[in-house]
Design a protein around this motif. Structure first.
Motif, PDB file in Angstrom:
ATOM      1  N   GLU A  48      -6.314   5.666  -5.384  1.00  0.00           N
ATOM      2  CA  GLU A  48      -5.185   5.120  -6.264  1.00  0.00           C
ATOM      3  C   GLU A  48      -5.680   3.703  -6.884  1.00  0.00           C
ATOM      4  O   GLU A  48      -4.914   3.585  -7.826  1.00  0.00           O
ATOM      5  CB  GLU A  48      -3.898   4.556  -5.317  1.00  0.00           C
ATOM      6  CG  GLU A  48      -3.291   6.089  -4.638  1.00  0.00           C
ATOM      7  CD  GLU A  48      -3.730   6.545  -3.353  1.00  0.00           C
ATOM      8  OE1 GLU A  48      -3.463   7.423  -2.842  1.00  0.00           O
ATOM      9  OE2 GLU A  48      -4.667   5.547  -2.793  1.00  0.00           O
ATOM     10  N   THR A  49      -6.544   3.092  -6.585  1.00  0.00           N
ATOM     11  CA  THR A  49      -7.167   1.920  -7.191  1.00  0.00           C
ATOM     12  C   THR A  49      -8.590   2.166  -7.639  1.00  0.00           C
ATOM     13  O   THR A  49      -9.411   2.728  -7.125  1.00  0.00           O
ATOM     14  CB  THR A  49      -6.901   0.872  -6.309  1.00  0.00           C
ATOM     15  OG1 THR A  49      -7.780   0.922  -5.147  1.00  0.00           O
ATOM     16  CG2 THR A  49      -5.527   0.724  -5.869  1.00  0.00           C
ATOM     17  N   LYS A  88       0.861   4.173  -2.729  1.00  0.00           N
ATOM     18  CA  LYS A  88       0.583   5.657  -2.433  1.00  0.00           C
ATOM     19  C   LYS A  88       1.785   6.455  -2.968  1.00  0.00           C
ATOM     20  O   LYS A  88       1.647   7.971  -3.057  1.00  0.00           O
ATOM     21  CB  LYS A  88       0.439   5.868  -0.874  1.00  0.00           C
ATOM     22  CG  LYS A  88      -1.043   5.346  -0.567  1.00  0.00           C
ATOM     23  CD  LYS A  88      -1.144   5.722   0.931  1.00  0.00           C
ATOM     24  CE  LYS A  88      -2.518   5.413   1.433  1.00  0.00           C
ATOM     25  NZ  LYS A  88      -3.031   5.376   2.960  1.00  0.00           N
ATOM     26  N   GLN A  89       3.049   5.759  -2.884  1.00  0.00           N
ATOM     27  CA  GLN A  89       4.130   6.794  -3.445  1.00  0.00           C
ATOM     28  C   GLN A  89       4.365   6.717  -4.782  1.00  0.00           C
ATOM     29  O   GLN A  89       5.235   7.334  -5.403  1.00  0.00           O
ATOM     30  CB  GLN A  89       5.551   6.116  -2.781  1.00  0.00           C
ATOM     31  CG  GLN A  89       5.525   6.332  -1.283  1.00  0.00           C
ATOM     32  CD  GLN A  89       6.630   5.259  -0.444  1.00  0.00           C
ATOM     33  OE1 GLN A  89       7.436   4.641  -1.196  1.00  0.00           O
ATOM     34  NE2 GLN A  89       6.638   5.257   0.766  1.00  0.00           N
ATOM     35  N   LEU A 142      -6.984   2.725  -0.094  1.00  0.00           N
ATOM     36  CA  LEU A 142      -6.328   3.194  -1.141  1.00  0.00           C
ATOM     37  C   LEU A 142      -7.583   3.544  -2.368  1.00  0.00           C
ATOM     38  O   LEU A 142      -7.030   3.149  -3.740  1.00  0.00           O
ATOM     39  CB  LEU A 142      -5.400   1.908  -1.833  1.00  0.00           C
ATOM     40  CG  LEU A 142      -4.208   1.504  -1.138  1.00  0.00           C
ATOM     41  CD1 LEU A 142      -3.546   0.215  -1.540  1.00  0.00           C
ATOM     42  CD2 LEU A 142      -3.228   2.566  -0.905  1.00  0.00           C
ATOM     43  N   ALA A 199       0.837  -1.077  -0.063  1.00  0.00           N
ATOM     44  CA  ALA A 199       0.065  -0.011  -0.026  1.00  0.00           C
ATOM     45  C   ALA A 199       0.804   1.136   0.034  1.00  0.00           C
ATOM     46  O   ALA A 199       0.426   2.154  -0.785  1.00  0.00           O
ATOM     47  CB  ALA A 199      -0.862   0.125   1.278  1.00  0.00           C
ATOM     48  N   ALA A 200       2.011   1.161   0.802  1.00  0.00           N
ATOM     49  CA  ALA A 200       2.818   2.338   0.860  1.00  0.00           C
ATOM     50  C   ALA A 200       3.387   2.648  -0.781  1.00  0.00           C
ATOM     51  O   ALA A 200       3.557   3.785  -1.056  1.00  0.00           O
ATOM     52  CB  ALA A 200       4.051   2.114   1.653  1.00  0.00           C
ATOM     53  N   THR A 215      -6.632  -2.492   3.889  1.00  0.00           N
ATOM     54  CA  THR A 215      -5.724  -2.089   3.324  1.00  0.00           C
ATOM     55  C   THR A 215      -6.225  -1.469   2.172  1.00  0.00           C
ATOM     56  O   THR A 215      -5.886  -0.349   1.703  1.00  0.00           O
ATOM     57  CB  THR A 215      -4.499  -2.971   3.258  1.00  0.00           C
ATOM     58  OG1 THR A 215      -4.052  -3.665   4.597  1.00  0.00           O
ATOM     59  CG2 THR A 215      -3.215  -2.472   2.574  1.00  0.00           C
TER      60      THR A 215
END
Length: 274
Positions: free
Chosen positions: A122-123, A100-101, A119, A96-97, A115
Motif C-alpha cells: 500500500e505504500t 489497508k481498508q 504495508l 495501518a488498518a 507496522t
C-alpha cells in the motif's frame, strides 16, 4: 593632382562587402543573447516545475507525533502557499488498518518499522525521519518513589501499558521481558497518549510512554529515565500512500520531513536524529 575613381559597380560591391562584414558580429551577438534568453527561460521553467502544485494533503501519523506535527504542518504550509496539511493521529496499528481498508490518505508516518513493513503493498519506500526512547511517567511528585523498571513489578503500584499490538506497547513488553520484570497492568491502552492520560488523571500511578510525550506533560507528570542498556529505540518511518491522488505533493512533504527545517522542529521537541 589627379584622382582615380573606381567604377560604380566596383564601389557598390565593396560597400556591400563592408556592410556584410559589420553585420556578422552584430548577428552573432544577437544570436548569443537570444540563446541566453532561451536558457534563462528554460531554467526558470524547470525551477517552477520543481515546486509541486498546491494540494490538500491528508497525513496519517502516530499519536506520539501529535504536538510536533502540528508545528511542522504549520511550517510546511507557510513555506508552500496554497498547500494545506491535515493530520489524523492514532495508534500505528489503527492507521495501518485504515490504509489497508483504502481510507483516503496521501502519506503515513508510524512509530515503528514493523507496522510500516506490513504495508509494502500500500505504500512506497519509507524513510526514517526520527527516533524516540521510552521513559516511566509517574504521578506528579512520584509518590511511590519509582526509580526504575523493577519497581513496576510492585503490585501496590497501578501500572498502565499500551496494548502489545501498539508500537509503544511492543517496546514496553520488550524491555520489561529483557529485565525479567513481570507487570500486571490495570489496563492496556490503544496508543501512547491514552497511557499518558491515565497517569495525568491519577487513574494510574505509572506508565511506559515515549520521552517526548512525558516531556510535553511535565506540569502533570514526573519522568523517570530508563538507562540506554535497558531501553528500546523507536524509529519513525514516513512513506507516501500509493493510492494518493496528490502523489507529487505527498512525495514533496515526505522528503521535507528529512530537511534541516523539519529536523530542527522534531529535535526541539525531543526527538532524536534519524
Amino acid at each position: 593632382m589627379s584622382f582615380a575613381f573606381l567604377p560604380v559597380n566596383r564601389r557598390t560591391a565593396m560597400a556591400a562587402a563592408l556592410a556584410a562584414a559589420l553585420l556578422v558580429p552584430a548577428l552573432s551577438a544577437c544570436g548569443s543573447d537570444d540563446k541566453k534568453a532561451d536558457d534563462t527561460g528554460s531554467g526558470a521553467s524547470a525551477s517552477a516545475s520543481a515546486e509541486p502544485k498546491a494540494a490538500n494533503l491528508t497525513v496519517l501519523a502516530a499519536s506520539s507525533l501529535t504536538d510536533v506535527f502540528k508545528a511542522a504542518g504549520a511550517a510546511y504550509e507557510k513555506a508552500h502557499p496554497g498547500t494545506k496539511v491535515t493530520f489524523s493521529f492514532a495508534g500505528s496499528q489503527e492507521l495501518a488498518a485504515q490504509v489497508k481498508q483504502g481510507a483516503p490518505a496521501d502519506a503515513l508516518v508510524t512509530a515503528d518499522t514493523k507496522t510500516m513493513d506490513g504495508l509494502k503493498a500500500e505504500t512506497n519506500d519509507p524513510t526514517i525521519i526520527a527516533k524516540n526512547r521510552l521513559v516511566i511517567a509517574t504521578g506528579k511528585g512520584n509518590p511511590f518513589k519509582i526509580a526504575g523498571l523493577k519497581d513496576l513489578a510492585d503490585t501496590k503500584i497501578k501500572v498502565v501499558l499500551a496494548a502489545p499490538e501498539v508500537p509503544v506497547g511492543r517496546y514496553s513488553k520488550q524491555i520489561l521481558d529483557a529485565q525479567k520484570v513481570e507487570v500486571k497492568p490495570v489496563s492496556q491502552e490503544p496508543n501512547v497518549r491514552a497511557v499518558l492520560s491515565k497517569v495525568e488523571l491519577g487513574e494510574a500511578d505509572a506508565g511506559l510512554v515515549y520521552k517526548t510525550d512525558s516531556a510535553k506533560s511535565a506540569d502533570k507528570v514526573d519522568t523517570v529515565e530508563i538507562p540506554d542498556d535497558q531501553n528500546a529505540v523507536a524509529s519513525y518511518p514516513a512513506a507516501t500512500v500509493k493510492q494518493s491522488k496528490n502523489a507529487e505533493a505527498a512525495t514533496a512533504f515526505v522528503a521535507w520531513l528529512s530537511s534541516p527545517e523539519a529536523q530542527k522542529i522534531l529535535q526541539d521537541a525531543g526527538f532524536q536524529k534519524a
